[in-house]
Each structure stands twice: as structure tokens, then as C-alpha cells.
Design a protein around this motif. Sequence first.
Motif, PDB file in Angstrom:
ATOM      1  N   VAL A   2     -14.312 -14.842   4.003  1.00  0.00           N
ATOM      2  CA  VAL A   2     -15.563 -14.286   4.515  1.00  0.00           C
ATOM      3  C   VAL A   2     -16.466 -15.429   4.950  1.00  0.00           C
ATOM      4  O   VAL A   2     -16.636 -16.406   4.228  1.00  0.00           O
ATOM      5  N   GLN A   3     -17.038 -15.292   6.126  1.00  0.00           N
ATOM      6  CA  GLN A   3     -18.060 -16.242   6.581  1.00  0.00           C
ATOM      7  C   GLN A   3     -19.402 -15.537   6.599  1.00  0.00           C
ATOM      8  O   GLN A   3     -19.502 -14.388   7.048  1.00  0.00           O
ATOM      9  N   ALA A  23     -25.220 -11.770   7.764  1.00  0.00           N
ATOM     10  CA  ALA A  23     -24.126 -11.214   8.561  1.00  0.00           C
ATOM     11  C   ALA A  23     -22.813 -11.786   8.061  1.00  0.00           C
ATOM     12  O   ALA A  23     -22.675 -13.009   7.915  1.00  0.00           O
ATOM     13  N   ALA A  24     -21.859 -10.898   7.800  1.00  0.00           N
ATOM     14  CA  ALA A  24     -20.562 -11.320   7.265  1.00  0.00           C
ATOM     15  C   ALA A  24     -19.458 -11.054   8.265  1.00  0.00           C
ATOM     16  O   ALA A  24     -19.458 -10.043   8.967  1.00  0.00           O
ATOM     17  N   SER A  25     -18.534 -11.970   8.329  1.00  0.00           N
ATOM     18  CA  SER A  25     -17.345 -11.761   9.151  1.00  0.00           C
ATOM     19  C   SER A  25     -16.203 -11.294   8.252  1.00  0.00           C
ATOM     20  O   SER A  25     -16.257 -11.451   7.036  1.00  0.00           O
ATOM     21  N   GLY A  26     -15.197 -10.728   8.856  1.00  0.00           N
ATOM     22  CA  GLY A  26     -14.036 -10.317   8.071  1.00  0.00           C
ATOM     23  C   GLY A  26     -13.953  -8.824   7.882  1.00  0.00           C
ATOM     24  O   GLY A  26     -14.973  -8.151   7.728  1.00  0.00           O
ATOM     25  N   ARG A  27     -12.730  -8.319   7.893  1.00  0.00           N
ATOM     26  CA  ARG A  27     -12.527  -6.873   7.798  1.00  0.00           C
ATOM     27  C   ARG A  27     -12.599  -6.366   6.376  1.00  0.00           C
ATOM     28  O   ARG A  27     -12.618  -5.159   6.153  1.00  0.00           O
ATOM     29  N   PHE A  29     -15.083  -6.991   4.166  1.00  0.00           N
ATOM     30  CA  PHE A  29     -16.451  -7.151   3.652  1.00  0.00           C
ATOM     31  C   PHE A  29     -16.763  -6.129   2.567  1.00  0.00           C
ATOM     32  O   PHE A  29     -17.374  -6.443   1.559  1.00  0.00           O
ATOM     33  N   LYS A  76     -21.762  -2.301   9.372  1.00  0.00           N
ATOM     34  CA  LYS A  76     -22.241  -3.412  10.202  1.00  0.00           C
ATOM     35  C   LYS A  76     -21.937  -4.777   9.584  1.00  0.00           C
ATOM     36  O   LYS A  76     -22.316  -5.803  10.151  1.00  0.00           O
ATOM     37  N   ASN A  77     -21.279  -4.786   8.427  1.00  0.00           N
ATOM     38  CA  ASN A  77     -21.010  -6.044   7.723  1.00  0.00           C
ATOM     39  C   ASN A  77     -22.295  -6.831   7.463  1.00  0.00           C
ATOM     40  O   ASN A  77     -22.362  -8.040   7.696  1.00  0.00           O
ATOM     41  N   TYR A 113     -17.772 -17.273  -1.697  1.00  0.00           N
ATOM     42  CA  TYR A 113     -18.160 -17.681  -0.345  1.00  0.00           C
ATOM     43  C   TYR A 113     -19.671 -17.713  -0.240  1.00  0.00           C
ATOM     44  O   TYR A 113     -20.362 -16.856  -0.815  1.00  0.00           O
TER      45      TYR A 113
END
Length: 124
Positions: A2-3, A23-27, A29, A76-77, A113
Motif C-alpha cells: 500500500v502506498q 489517499a491509498a493505492s492498491g486493491r 485497501f 475511493k481508497n 505502511y
Amino acid sequence: QVQLVESGGGLVQAGGSLRLSCAASGRTFSSYIMGWFRQAPGKEREFVGGIDWNGGRTIYADSVKGRFTISRDNAKNMVYLQMNSLKPEDTAVYYCAASRNILARTSTAAYDYWGQGTQVTVSS
């Protein structure tokens, strides 16, 4: 993996409000517990609050209880920290963090993270 990217920090007068966003990246989350921490100059990073996977449970540090609210939008992560009735002692760099641990574990070691942080400054 996760970023995380925080935003929304700034300068505010005591008694004012700010809303931080992360805001998080990755499916995956929605499988992470999310937390907010802060670090003031010369002090250790401290837990502010956390929220479970679906937003059903939240926990807060005593110093912010009743003033800060954490929420998340898994579609929306995003995770948010609404800060009201801000005090000069809330001045710090605020970090968003993600954990695969349990909500009750509030140490920095429990989080996997981290974002880069956003500065919040509260003037008296």
C-alpha cells in the motif's frame, strides 16, 4: 503493498478545524486497518486514532477524543481525519498508516505502511 499520500495540512488558529485526507493505492485497501499518528519536534511519534476495515470501529488517543474523528471510504481508497477545536499542542507532522494487525495495537511497530506526512500548525 500500500502506498499512502496525506494532504490537507496547514496553518490554523486555535479553536479552528482542519480535515486531513489520505489517499491509498492498491486493491486491498479495505483489508487494512488505518491509523493516524503525529510527531512533534523533539518528540516520539504518537498514535492519534485508528479505524477498522469497514469503518465500524474507531479508537482514539485520550488527548484527541471528542475533538478528532476518523472515517474511511473504501470505494475511493481514502481515509480522513477531521480535527476540530484544535490546540497549539496539536501542532505536529501527521502521518497516515496502514496495518494488517488488530485495531487495539496502537504502536508504530504494529503498522506496516506509512505516508510521508503533512504538517499541521496551530497558532495560539
